[in-house]
Structure formats: structure tokens, C-alpha cells
Design an enzyme around this catalytic site. Sequence first.
Site, PDB file in Angstrom:
ATOM      1  CG  HIS A  40     -82.694  36.669  42.831  1.00  0.00           C
ATOM      2  ND1 HIS A  40     -83.365  36.637  41.626  1.00  0.00           N
ATOM      3  CD2 HIS A  40     -81.445  36.165  42.595  1.00  0.00           C
ATOM      4  CE1 HIS A  40     -82.556  36.144  40.692  1.00  0.00           C
ATOM      5  NE2 HIS A  40     -81.393  35.852  41.265  1.00  0.00           N
ATOM      6  CG  HIS A  56     -78.349  31.241  42.092  1.00  0.00           C
ATOM      7  ND1 HIS A  56     -79.610  31.361  42.617  1.00  0.00           N
ATOM      8  CD2 HIS A  56     -78.116  32.401  41.425  1.00  0.00           C
ATOM      9  CE1 HIS A  56     -80.123  32.537  42.268  1.00  0.00           C
ATOM     10  NE2 HIS A  56     -79.236  33.192  41.544  1.00  0.00           N
ATOM     11  CD  GLU A  91     -71.751  36.003  40.738  1.00  0.00           C
ATOM     12  OE1 GLU A  91     -72.051  37.064  40.160  1.00  0.00           O
ATOM     13  OE2 GLU A  91     -72.145  34.888  40.367  1.00  0.00           O
ATOM     14  CG  ASP A  92     -73.750  38.235  44.814  1.00  0.00           C
ATOM     15  OD1 ASP A  92     -72.782  38.612  44.136  1.00  0.00           O
ATOM     16  OD2 ASP A  92     -74.881  38.067  44.348  1.00  0.00           O
ATOM     17  CG  ASP A 125     -79.976  34.147  38.106  1.00  0.00           C
ATOM     18  OD1 ASP A 125     -80.410  34.796  39.077  1.00  0.00           O
ATOM     19  OD2 ASP A 125     -78.948  34.459  37.481  1.00  0.00           O
ATOM     20  CG  ASP A 170    -100.025  34.169  11.185  1.00  0.00           C
ATOM     21  OD1 ASP A 170     -99.755  35.354  10.959  1.00  0.00           O
ATOM     22  OD2 ASP A 170     -99.188  33.259  11.150  1.00  0.00           O
TER      23      ASP A 170
END
Length: 727
Positions: free
Chosen positions: A68, A92, A96-97, A159, A279
Site C-alpha cells: 500500500h 505514512h 499509526e499502525d 493514500d 454533451d
Amino acid sequence: MESGQTGTPVVAATAESHLTDVFFAPLAQHLAEYLDQADIARIRTAFEFGAQAHAGQTRKSGEPYISHPIAVAHILADLRMDEATLVAAILHDVVEDTDIVHDEIVAEFGEEVAHLVDGVSKLAQIRFKSKAEAQAANFRKMMMAMVEDVRVILIKLADRLHNMRTLGVMRPDKRRRIARETLDIYTPIANRLGLNAIRHELEDLGFASLHPLRHRILSEAVRRARGNRKEIVAGIQERFEQRFSHEGLTADSLAREKRPYSIYRKMQSKHLSFKEVFDVFAVRVLVDSVDDCYRALGIVHNLYKPLPGRFKDYIAIPKANGYQSLHTILFGPHGIPLEVQIRTHEMHQFAESGIAAHWLYKTQGDRGSVTQTRAREWLRDLLEIQQKAGNPQEFLESVKVDLFPDEVYVFTPMGEIIELPRRATAVDFAYAIHTDVGNTCVACKIDRRFAPLSTPLESGQTVEVITAPGAVPNPSWLSFVVTARARANIRAYLKHLQDAEAIRLGHRLLAKAMTAEGCDIEELDETRIDKILREYHQESFNDLLREIGLGNRMAPLVVRLLKAEAGKLDPDEILRDGSAKQAPVIISGTEGLVVSFAGCCHPVPGDSVVGFLSTGRGIVVHRQGCPNASDAGEHPERWLAVEWETQPTGEYQSQISIQANNVRGGLARIAAAVSDAGSDIDDVRFDDRDVNLTIIDITVRVTDRIHLARVMRSIKQLRDVVRVSRH
């Protein structure tokens, strides 16, 4: 045992080598097109760091998690982003993870990268009352990080784009929630920053996930329409190129098919069926200079007649995000309308890449300054909105309003163009000029004629704002302003005003409570004040007074605690009721935001009244006979004596119930009677009891009970009025 120990590093090394070959090698090949080897080596270090941090983690699709961040880096590489942005993109999610902390990022990759990673990371450590509050707080954090460094939002958009590309593995409910958030927040941000390529893909992916059936039906309809119309468009394109060549104009023409989401939005906004959306295809003409844009426009208008009123010059007046192009609708063969967009190659690059074009063109002077300037202006506005917003949800609401600017263009008296959202008013215009102009505006002229401040502006109008030195924002403006800047400034002023009024009221309530207990507020020393502030967890005495004025703290209890601190009262008695009768609070009618008059009984000067300290609202004044005031046994500590000042000022609402014969013109005669008595009607409600009798409840404005009696007497004298009473 020894064999296992010696074999483990080999296995780990093999796994790492496999990840490098599968994920990093293609990225490195992509980066080699514009970065030097030293930058690529640093990005590889970040890849190895991230792969180790995410080791053992997989996505819902089963792929290694590192796939990812690498995909996010690929998207940013397409925008030719710098090395620090790509390193931050790969890292990134590590804070957090994984177990990696901010300081480790700083130590390994420096403050710049750590700041970018921190800006993208969610506020995972804070507990929020609701999911909406958490989303709003995370949004505010991200947007404020973007104000400091726009690369934060570029990473976040990349992301989100990769997450949307892989959304199919999620549960349907989660898929819809993420798609809705994407369409509500991320696509407007991409549009505001001019990132059209990312915006279009996010819109189509979000549409497909949120409304899969509608997306499938529209895509199929476009596919069916493609054959015949594509041939027509190809023929038009060929005629364009022949005429351009004949006129000696170098131009590239590209036929393009409108996206399902764009068609869906048009069908929704204009209430059209698919057959009425002609259009579906458009032609984009790319030339070398601005002069060539207008030459090309003349050529295509000579080939096919333009549709009146459908020409837009976004070169002379760029969109809010800096987008520049000429748009025209032509009557094509068989009467089919055809959209044509004409722009320079450079404008096209900026239309696709927006603010990211800064990195694409960083070696070519200040090209793209329109997009850069517009983006910087918006970021400055965001900072002002953040400073004025009361909480994250208010900030999110304000920014979302600002993210959907269907623009109008108006002029100052000096001829300067001001861009505003659709339905913007003169107050929005005033705040767009300057905060001080907005705060002190009292009237406006539109095209040299006086007009109400609430009048929606239209493109091409000239607006003049009239200010007065002592003027202040009116709370009623919040009902019609549409720009986030205006709303944030008005709210900030009202909050400051409420704080000041609450402090003054709190001082009055505390002084009276102290007088009732035989104390004097002027004799309070700093030591006792500090103790009471610590007890109530307040930073200053004004903060405590504000809490008292807003009804969050009870003045008698504060006084009892002060007496306990001074040794004049047993602390066990602090919470007991039975304090001496307090002198009443005097109500003049001008207290504003912290003294309000109950809507259940509408007290007016001359009525016997009682006050209730309502949490967060201050004093709510009721009539003595009001059912809500009759049961003072509930929360007795919150009821307090109030009296009217000898000469109260202002006007007050009161409700009158009228029984009248049901005759034509009856209401008009009642309105005339009210006017003759020197009053105005604010509201009217009807309740027809039968064919002959009707009940009319009116809300009128009066100065006191005597004025109210005069109004009621004036109504009662009417021939068809049976009975008049006060609610």
C-alpha cells in the site's frame, strides 16, 4: 537449534529481497525518470525501514501491507513529487499502525519527513465522544498540517486514491461509508487544489462504490452511445485540425468521453434523463499561447455556431483553484451540442496536476503562479477559519461549505474582481475584502443602488459596502452568509461578546450572593481566589465569573466555599440550601446573549418575573405564573429573584390569542389595528374551530405591559373579534 538460528537471517534476507524485487524495483525504475541516485537510495532506505516495521502485516486482500505505501509513492511519483514526500508516503502508516514512534522517524529521516508523517497520521491516542467528533478532529489536524506544508494533503489524497482502488475487499457498509467520505471531503479538496486527474478518479471510484447500480447503468448507456457519437466527434475533430492547419495555427485536438459521475451530477442538478444529456463527448484543443486560445476560439465559432450564453472565459477570470481554459458549447452536426475546451499545453498540465505542478515546473521560474496563488490564498483562509472556529466540528462544517464554491464573480467599485460562492451576499463580499470591512458593514449598494445585505449576488454586479466606525456583526447574518470566512468571523465575534456579557453577569450574581451572606466581593484577596480557582479547575477569576454567568456554576455555592476557605463556614454546609434571601438581579432588557426571555410565557416589563440559571445559556426569565416557573421545588438552587429596571429598554415579544368570526379581510384588519397601536407582528398562526369561528395566535413586539394592553384593546374594538387574551 544452532541450525535454526543460523538459517533465520537467510530466510529474512530472502523475504526482504523478494519484497524489494516485487515492490521497490518498479518504483525505482519510475523514479529514475526524474530523481538522482542519491535520492532513490534514500527512498530505498525508507522502503526497507517501512517493510521491516510492517513485517507480518497484510491488507484485507492478503497482500503484504508494504504494497500500500509503495502504491501511494507510485501515485506521487506520477506527480513528480520530491524525495522527502516519497519517503513520507512510504512511512505514512508506520506511526499509526506499528510500534515505531515519532522520535525514531526524526532520528532516521529528519524533522521534515517526520512532520509530513505526523500530519497524515490520525489522532489515535485521543478519546472522542462520537465518531463524527473524531472525524472532525482528524480533519482539522490534517488541514492545519496542510496549511504548513501542502505535501501533507498530497500524500493523504494519494493514500485515499489507492484505498479507493482496492475498496472492493471491504464490507458493503464500510465501502459506502468510505465512498461517501471521499465524495464529501477528499474530491472537493482535490478540486480546490486543482488536482483534476486525482479528483476525477476519486469521483468515479466513489460513485461506483456508493451507487454501484447507477454507475453500471450509466456506464452501459455511455458505451451504447459511444459508437454513433464517437464517429460524429471524430469528424468534428478532423474538421478542426484541417481548419487550424489552414489558418497556420499549431494545435492538438483530443476527443474525450465524459465520466459517468460527471454525467450523473448533470442529470441530478438539471433533472435530465440520459437521452437529454447530449454533451457526453467533448473536444479539448491544446495550443501554445494565450493568444492562440482566442484565435482557436474564433476558428471553431466560424465552423459551428456557438450556443448562446454557454461561453465561459476561465483564462481572464480563473476558477477558485487556478483552473484556466475557454469553454464553449457548439451546435454540432445533426444539432448535437458539443463542448469544446481550449487551453495552452501549460494550462492543461496545471489543470491535471494543480498545486502539485509546482514540483513539475520547479526549474522553470514562476510558471503556474495562478494555481499557486489561489491555493496559497485558500490555505491562508483556512488558517483564519481554524483560529476563529470554536471546535473541530464547526471547523469541518465551515470548510465543507467552502469546498463547494459554484462561483460568481463580482466587482469592487475600483473594478477589482472578487470571486465568491453561489448564493453569496454582500456580507460575504465584505469579509472577502477584509475582516474589518465585514465586521463594520451596515449597508451595501449593488450596481449603485441600495439593496439588503442578504441579497444573493450575481456575476457581473458591482458591489459597494458601506461601513460605520461603531458597527458590529449582527447575529442574524449567520442565517444568510455562505462563505466559511464570514461565518467564522461572525461566530468568533459573538463568542467574544457572549464571554464578555457572561463575565459581567457572573460578577453581578456573585456580588449579590456575597452581599446576601454578609461579604463584599471587593474584599476578596488573591489567596482565597487562587484556592477557589483550584477547587473549580479554572485558570482565572474571569473564567470563574463566566462559568457563573452561563449558569454552569452556582453563585451561592461559590460564596459558601469562599466562606469555608476563610473559616467562617463548616465545609459540610457548603452544599446545603437555606442561604439568606438574595437581592434580586435587575433586568434592563439589554443584556443580550446571556439573559434571554422564555418562549413559553413571553415576559414583558411590568410582569412579575423569576429567573432560572440554565446551563450554558445564563439567565432565562419567566413570568411568575408560568407553569415552568411554578414548580420551583425542582433545582431550587437555580431559581433566583429578578426584577425589571425602572425604565427598561428595547422591544419584547408577547403572544396574543384572538377568537374572531371567520370573515374575509379579518386578518388584514387585525394587522392594521396592531400597527395603529404602535406594534409589529412577528408571527401568525391559525386554528379554524369551525366554519364560522377561527383562532388566530399572533406574536407582537411591545415595550411593556401597558403597550401590550393598548395593542389588545385596539384589536378588541374590531367588530368581528369575539375575544382577546394573552398566552
